[in-house]
Every structure is written in structure tokens, then in C-alpha cells.
Write a protein that holds these residues in place. Structure first.
Motif, PDB file in Angstrom:
ATOM      1  N   ALA A  73       1.033  -1.041  -0.156  1.00 44.95           N
ATOM      2  CA  ALA A  73       0.305   0.024  -0.440  1.00 44.95           C
ATOM      3  C   ALA A  73       1.134   1.304   0.325  1.00 44.95           C
ATOM      4  CB  ALA A  73      -1.053  -0.121   1.347  1.00 44.95           C
ATOM      5  N   GLN A  74       0.275   2.478  -0.415  1.00 44.85           N
ATOM      6  CA  GLN A  74       0.890   3.730  -0.884  1.00 44.85           C
ATOM      7  C   GLN A  74       1.205   3.960   0.329  1.00 44.85           C
ATOM      8  OE1 GLN A  74       2.426   4.327  -3.929  1.00 44.85           O
ATOM      9  NE2 GLN A  74       3.690   6.563  -3.049  1.00 44.85           N
ATOM     10  N   ILE A  75       1.880   4.395   1.119  1.00 45.34           N
ATOM     11  CA  ILE A  75       2.587   5.533   2.577  1.00 45.34           C
ATOM     12  C   ILE A  75       2.841   6.607   2.264  1.00 45.34           C
ATOM     13  CG2 ILE A  75       2.950   5.168   4.871  1.00 45.34           C
ATOM     14  CD1 ILE A  75       1.018   3.102   4.035  1.00 45.34           C
ATOM     15  N   GLY A  76       2.498   7.876   1.891  1.00 45.06           N
ATOM     16  CA  GLY A  76       3.528   8.459   1.775  1.00 45.06           C
ATOM     17  C   GLY A  76       3.711   8.645   0.391  1.00 45.06           C
ATOM     18  N   VAL A  77       4.909   8.828   0.717  1.00 46.56           N
ATOM     19  CA  VAL A  77       5.619   8.258  -1.279  1.00 46.56           C
ATOM     20  C   VAL A  77       6.212   7.074  -1.302  1.00 46.56           C
ATOM     21  CG1 VAL A  77       6.087  10.870  -1.269  1.00 46.56           C
ATOM     22  CG2 VAL A  77       8.380   9.803  -0.393  1.00 46.56           C
ATOM     23  N   GLU A  78       6.118   6.578  -0.641  1.00 48.46           N
ATOM     24  CA  GLU A  78       6.555   4.715  -0.898  1.00 48.46           C
ATOM     25  C   GLU A  78       5.651   3.587  -0.534  1.00 48.46           C
ATOM     26  OE1 GLU A  78       9.790   4.448  -1.717  1.00 48.46           O
ATOM     27  OE2 GLU A  78      10.458   6.364  -1.662  1.00 48.46           O
ATOM     28  N   PRO A  79       5.655   3.142  -1.601  1.00 47.69           N
ATOM     29  CA  PRO A  79       4.630   1.869  -2.097  1.00 47.69           C
ATOM     30  C   PRO A  79       5.303   0.548  -0.746  1.00 47.69           C
ATOM     31  CG  PRO A  79       5.757   1.232  -3.775  1.00 47.69           C
ATOM     32  CD  PRO A  79       6.319   2.373  -2.940  1.00 47.69           C
ATOM     33  N   THR A  80       5.867   1.036   0.290  1.00 46.91           N
ATOM     34  CA  THR A  80       5.810   0.146   1.386  1.00 46.91           C
ATOM     35  C   THR A  80       4.968  -0.752   2.138  1.00 46.91           C
ATOM     36  OG1 THR A  80       6.247   1.137   3.443  1.00 46.91           O
ATOM     37  CG2 THR A  80       8.174   1.610   1.654  1.00 46.91           C
ATOM     38  N   GLY A  81       3.255  -0.335   2.279  1.00 47.84           N
ATOM     39  CA  GLY A  81       2.501  -1.257   3.433  1.00 47.84           C
ATOM     40  C   GLY A  81       3.238  -0.865   4.488  1.00 47.84           C
ATOM     41  N   LEU A  82       2.461  -1.448   5.601  1.00 46.86           N
ATOM     42  CA  LEU A  82       2.257  -0.656   6.756  1.00 46.86           C
ATOM     43  C   LEU A  82       3.546  -1.835   7.490  1.00 46.86           C
ATOM     44  CD1 LEU A  82      -1.265  -0.981   8.014  1.00 46.86           C
ATOM     45  CD2 LEU A  82       0.865   1.241   7.765  1.00 46.86           C
ATOM     46  N   ARG A  83       4.475  -2.521   7.046  1.00 49.90           N
ATOM     47  CA  ARG A  83       4.961  -3.420   7.918  1.00 49.90           C
ATOM     48  C   ARG A  83       6.141  -2.911   8.158  1.00 49.90           C
ATOM     49  NH1 ARG A  83       7.298  -8.315   3.181  1.00 49.90           N
ATOM     50  NH2 ARG A  83       7.910  -6.736   2.460  1.00 49.90           N
ATOM     51  N   PRO A  84       7.163  -2.059   7.411  1.00 49.26           N
ATOM     52  CA  PRO A  84       8.502  -1.480   8.309  1.00 49.26           C
ATOM     53  C   PRO A  84       7.580  -0.707   9.371  1.00 49.26           C
ATOM     54  CG  PRO A  84       7.915  -0.520   5.830  1.00 49.26           C
ATOM     55  CD  PRO A  84       6.656  -1.207   6.089  1.00 49.26           C
ATOM     56  N   TYR A  85       6.371   0.198   9.339  1.00 49.09           N
ATOM     57  CA  TYR A  85       5.825   0.915  10.544  1.00 49.09           C
ATOM     58  C   TYR A  85       5.349   0.365  11.757  1.00 49.09           C
ATOM     59  CZ  TYR A  85       5.725   4.583   6.675  1.00 49.09           C
ATOM     60  OH  TYR A  85       6.123   4.883   5.665  1.00 49.09           O
ATOM     61  N   PHE A  86       5.406  -1.260  11.165  1.00 45.84           N
ATOM     62  CA  PHE A  86       4.736  -2.059  12.462  1.00 45.84           C
ATOM     63  C   PHE A  86       6.110  -2.979  13.180  1.00 45.84           C
ATOM     64  CE2 PHE A  86       3.959  -6.764  13.830  1.00 45.84           C
ATOM     65  CZ  PHE A  86       2.407  -6.164  14.834  1.00 45.84           C
ATOM     66  N   ILE A  87       7.509  -2.833  12.340  1.00 42.16           N
ATOM     67  CA  ILE A  87       7.939  -2.515  13.398  1.00 42.16           C
ATOM     68  C   ILE A  87       8.925  -2.050  14.170  1.00 42.16           C
ATOM     69  CG2 ILE A  87      10.759  -3.507  12.800  1.00 42.16           C
ATOM     70  CD1 ILE A  87       9.808  -5.192  10.144  1.00 42.16           C
ATOM     71  N   ASN A  88       8.337  -0.878  13.093  1.00 42.27           N
ATOM     72  CA  ASN A  88       9.231   0.440  13.968  1.00 42.27           C
ATOM     73  C   ASN A  88       8.651   0.350  16.249  1.00 42.27           C
ATOM     74  OD1 ASN A  88      11.044   1.366  12.728  1.00 42.27           O
ATOM     75  ND2 ASN A  88       9.450   2.641  11.067  1.00 42.27           N
ATOM     76  N   SER A  89       6.889   0.024  15.468  1.00 43.45           N
ATOM     77  CA  SER A  89       6.447   0.045  16.786  1.00 43.45           C
ATOM     78  C   SER A  89       6.973  -0.842  17.466  1.00 43.45           C
ATOM     79  CB  SER A  89       4.996  -0.061  16.810  1.00 43.45           C
ATOM     80  OG  SER A  89       3.877   0.787  15.978  1.00 43.45           O
TER      81      SER A  89
END
Length: 292
Positions: A73-89
Motif C-alpha cells: 500500500a502507498q504510505i506517503g511517497v513509498e509503496p511500502t505497506g504497513l510492515r516497516p511501521y509495524f516493526i518500528n512500533s
């Protein structure tokens, strides 16, 4: 031998019980309706949702919205999805909860079993910190993180949540340890046990119930936080900020099924925590409320 009937606080007739259970069931269904809508629509193709069938079960079941929300999914300008942000959390929540819980336990131990001049004032200041609105600390915290070189990083977010959570964790452990027999601590001191040995061998083994309360409270608050994550996250934004960006950055056709799937993914960790350990929350709160 006759079996004695179980005593109850209030005796009701069958009709009254049916009425009460009916009302409770009605409220439960009403409360669960938003979750049903989210889950059902996260498993539908987008045309079914735009066709006006949001309250119906999927005609065609698909997990594609979940896969897209997680990885493409498009998160901001990058189509990274929620996975990296889940790891951040995860990287933010685990150390923040652990550190704030340990510091709260130490504070509660000191404020109840190692009294000193001014301890009531210090506890009052820590208690006062529980009622300070988030918005008041934004500018001072931003200045502090900038001077420490932690702005826009995971360690910076950990520090923010530890500082803001110490007041709550101290309150929980202080009230819990207040009813713990001081005589046991004095006996350990006579036997030669020092500060940390008493804490590790006597206080911590009996702290399970209140530790669960503190962990659940801190985990929920930190995971669901948006303001601190948006203000100090930078390139290390947590899940809640990414979910907001997922909705706001969508262009053209709104992919509601992907949004629903993302919202459930963001809520799953706290939901699982309450499912697994929720019954211990009230039990832990009550454990230190009555002496004896």
C-alpha cells in the motif's frame, strides 16, 4: 445429602433474567457492529463496497486487501505497506514498556519501603505528571530530543514514552507495595540483604499482578499513541501515523477495503493483549486495593 443452593447477591425470576440477558446481548451486538463492518469489508473486493453492500457478508472472499495493506500500500511517497511501521512500533513499544515498568517498580519500592525526607513531595510530583496534557510537553520534549541527538529516531520515541509513563507506573507499584508487609523488608535487612537484593528476591516475586496491569496500560497507550509519533517520529514513524498516512495519501479511488484491513492490523496487537491478559487487569488493580 442435599446440595445447598448457591447464594447470589440478587435473586431474580426467569423473566427478569431473560430481559437482562436480552439487553446485554443487544448492547454487545451494537458494540461489536463496527468491528463486524471492518472485518467484513476488509475481505471484500472494492466493487462490492462501492456497490453499497457494506453491511453484508462478502459475496467473494479475498485476502488481497490485507496483503496490500501489509506490504504494497502507498504510505506517503513509498509503496511500502504497513510492515516497516509495524516493526518500528514493536521496536518502540517493547523497550518503552519494559523500562517504564522496571523504573515504576523501583520508584514504588523506594517510596514505600525506603522512606526519606521529601518522599511525599516527590510522589506528588510524579502523580501530577499523570495529568499533564500531551500538548504541553511537545516543545520542551522537542528541544530535549534535539540537544540529545535523538530527534526522529526510535530511541527518541522510547525516551518520550518512558518519561511520560513513569508517573503511571510509579502510581501502580507504589499503591501495590504500600500494603506489602514492611516487616519482611526489615527482616531481610537484619539478615544482611541490601537494597537491590531485597527488591529482586522479595518484592519482584510478588509483583506479578500489578506488573501485568502496568504492562497492559503502557502497551495500550504507547501503541495507540499518535501525537508523539507524528511529532517526534521523523523517519521512524509508528503504526498509527502510518495508518493515517495510508488513508490520507490515497489518490483516485478510495480503497476502503485496504483501509479497513490496515486499521485492523494496527489494532490487532492491543486486541490480542487484552484477549490474552485482560482478565488479569482488574485482578491486578484489586490486588493492592485492600489490605489483609
Amino acid at each position: 445429602m442435599a446440595v445447598a443452593e448457591q447464594d447470589t447477591a440478587v435473586r431474580t425470576g426467569r423473566g427478569t433474567r431473560i430481559f437482562i440477558y436480552g439487553i446485554l446481548l443487544l448492547f454487545a451486538l451494537f458494540y461489536m457492529m463496527p468491528l463486524f463492518v471492518m472485518v467484513a469489508n476488509s475481505l471484500k473486493p472494492l466493487p462490492e463496497i462501492t456497490g453499497g453492500n457494506m453491511m453484508a457478508l462478502p459475496e467473494t472472499w479475498t485476502i488481497e486487501p490485507w496483503l496490500k495493506a501489509w506490504s504494497t500500500a502507498q504510505i506517503g511517497v513509498e509503496p511500502t505497506g504497513l510492515r516497516p511501521y509495524f516493526i518500528n512500533s514493536i521496536l518502540m513499544v517493547v523497550p518503552a514498556v519494559a523500562i517504564s515498568t522496571i523504573l515504576g517498580a523501583l520508584n514504588g519500592y523506594v517510596l514505600t519501603k525506603w522512606s526519606f525526607r521529601g518522599d511525599k513531595i516527590i510522589f506528588g510530583l510524579l502523580l501530577f505528571s499523570c495529568f499533564i496534557p500531551f500538548q504541553i510537553v511537545l516543545i520542551p520534549m522537542a528541544n530535549l530530543l534535539g540537544k540529545m541527538g535523538l530527534a526522529g529516531s526510535i530511541p527518541g520515541l522510547v525516551l518520550v514514552h518512558v518519561v511520560y509513563g513513569i508517573g503511571f507506573s510509579t502510581l501502580y507499584f507504589r499503591n501495590y507495595y504500600a500494603v506489602f508487609p514492611t516487616e519482611l523488608v526489615r527482616a531481610a535487612m537484619i539478615d544482611g540483604a541490601g537494597f537491590f537484593r531485597i527488591f529482586w528476591r522479595i518484592m519482584l516475586p510478588v509483583s506479578g499482578p500489578i506488573a501485568v496491569v502496568c504492562v497492559i496500560w503502557q502497551f495500550t497507550n504507547i501503541w495507540n499513541d499518535f501525537l508523539f509519533g507524528a511529532s517526534f517520529g521523523g523517519q521512524s514513524q509508528p503504526m498509527t501515523v502510518a495508518l493515517n498516512n495510508l488513508v490520507q495519501s490515497s489518490t483516485g479511488v478510495k480503497e476502503y477495503n485496504v483501509h479497513f484491513a490496515g486499521a485492523i492490523l494496527a489494532a490487532l496487537p492491543t486486541l490480542l493483549v487484552y484477549i490474552v491478559a485482560g482478565r488479569y487487569f482488574v485482578r491486578g488493580l484489586m490486588a493492592g486495593s485492600v489490605k489483609g
